[in-house]
Design an enzyme around this catalytic site. Structure first.
Site, PDB file in Angstrom:
ATOM      1  N   GLY A 102       0.818  -1.215   0.000  1.00 38.68           N
ATOM      2  CA  GLY A 102       0.000   0.000   0.000  1.00 38.68           C
ATOM      3  C   GLY A 102       0.849   1.261   0.000  1.00 38.68           C
ATOM      4  O   GLY A 102       1.999   1.252   0.402  1.00 38.68           O
ATOM      5  N   CYS A 103       0.236   2.373  -0.484  1.00 43.68           N
ATOM      6  CA  CYS A 103       0.969   3.648  -0.580  1.00 43.68           C
ATOM      7  C   CYS A 103       1.020   4.389   0.753  1.00 43.68           C
ATOM      8  O   CYS A 103       1.932   5.172   0.992  1.00 43.68           O
ATOM      9  CB  CYS A 103       0.303   4.560  -1.599  1.00 43.68           C
ATOM     10  SG  CYS A 103       0.620   4.098  -3.290  1.00 43.68           S
ATOM     11  N   VAL A 104      -0.002   4.216   1.585  1.00 42.39           N
ATOM     12  CA  VAL A 104      -0.076   5.030   2.806  1.00 42.39           C
ATOM     13  C   VAL A 104      -0.082   4.136   4.035  1.00 42.39           C
ATOM     14  O   VAL A 104      -0.942   3.286   4.152  1.00 42.39           O
ATOM     15  CB  VAL A 104      -1.344   5.904   2.805  1.00 42.39           C
ATOM     16  CG1 VAL A 104      -1.425   6.724   4.089  1.00 42.39           C
ATOM     17  CG2 VAL A 104      -1.339   6.824   1.617  1.00 42.39           C
TER      18      VAL A 104
END
Lengths: 104, 184
Positions: A102-104
């Protein structure tokens, strides 16, 4: 796939050195993986690492830093203190899991 | 044979991810946030946060409409309008165009804002105020533009506590010497 020998065990790792098989992992191995990246495990380190293990088992993927923080109640700043500079990747490594996607 | 095994073990034992390579290289990222639209706030937040997670020193500079991201009175209420954005399509409906004329209808901006916020929340990505807190907690630096503050008659009290100061453009240039730069 390369292998590496840690604590006398031959383990399959990916091209970056992360364990390929989460089932190879034990808490003793976690201590050694942490030592290899300059971290001495304390109870404070174990709380997020145990969460990573149970969350990965339940969700099928490594939790992101934000997820670790929101689900364990440990603030992000503390996680940066425990696993300096790259907490998400370092926690994943110590927990014997792949890097979070995931990015965050 | 014994020698071979030993050298192999020694070589393999040292195979550990090189976590601190970039961290030690002193890599810096500067992001200039000049927009106050909801959809234009996120690229800086996502990229800045990702950079911090890689051990990169991050400085965010808020200027012009970007001030709405750090103004206590506006940061929780950024809006998204597709007026002028011909790429807009309803979620998942690629190739379906939304008539531009509809974007100006009363209530449309509120509806599209609500829709975008839901999509972002569904990914467990925080709203702007919480995201900025997280970036600050991760060691990111937030700076406000002096000229914008003067134009809008805003003071440090008007801005979220995570902002380290209101500084001039030249101050920011000095702070970000050698940094990679993004203008959003």
């Amino acid at each position: 796939m390369p292998t590496t020998t840690i604590s006398g065990r031959t383990l399959e790792v990916n091209e970056e050195g992360f364990l390929v098989h989460p089932d190879d992992w034990t808490e003793d191995l976690g201590v050694e993986l942490a030592r290899l990246i300059g971290i001495e495990m304390t109870e404070a380190h174990w709380v997020p690492i145990r969460f990573l293990r149970t969350d990965h088992a339940a969700m099928g993927e490594t939790p992101t830093l934000r997820r670790v923080s929101t689900q364990t109640g440990i603030d992000v700043k503390t996680l940066f203190g425990l696993f300096p500079k790259k907490p998400a990747k370092k926690m994943a490594y110590v927990a014997g899991l792949p890097k979070p996607k995931g990015c965050v | 044979m014994t020698t071979d095994v030993t050298s192999q073990v020694n070589e393999e034992t040292s195979f550990v991810p090189s976590f601190d390579d970039e961290a030690e290289s002193g890599r810096k990222l500067a992001i200039i946030c000049s927009k106050g639209n909801l959809d234009m706030a996120y690229p800086a937040l996502i990229l800045g946060n990702a950079a911090l997670g890689e051990g990169i020193e991050v400085h965010l500079f808020f200027t012009f409409w970007g001030f709405d991201m750090i103004n206590k009175r506006t940061q929780g209420d950024l809006q998204f309008s597709y007026l002028g954005n011909t790429a807009m399509h309803p979620p998942g409906m690629f190739g379906v165009h939304m008539p531009q004329g509809m974007a100006g209808l009363p209530g449309m901006t509120a509806a599209t804002t609500k829709m975008m916020k839901k999509q972002i929340a569904d990914l467990d990505v925080p709203e702007v105020p919480e995201f900025l807190e997280m970036i600050h907690a991760s060691g990111g630096h937030l700076w406000a533009c002096r000229m914008s503050a003067d134009m809008m008659k805003l003071h440090e009290d008007d801005l979220i506590d995570e902002v380290e100061g209101i500084i001039s453009a030249s101050d920011f240039m000095e702070l970000t010497d050698g940094a990679q730069l993004l203008f959003i």
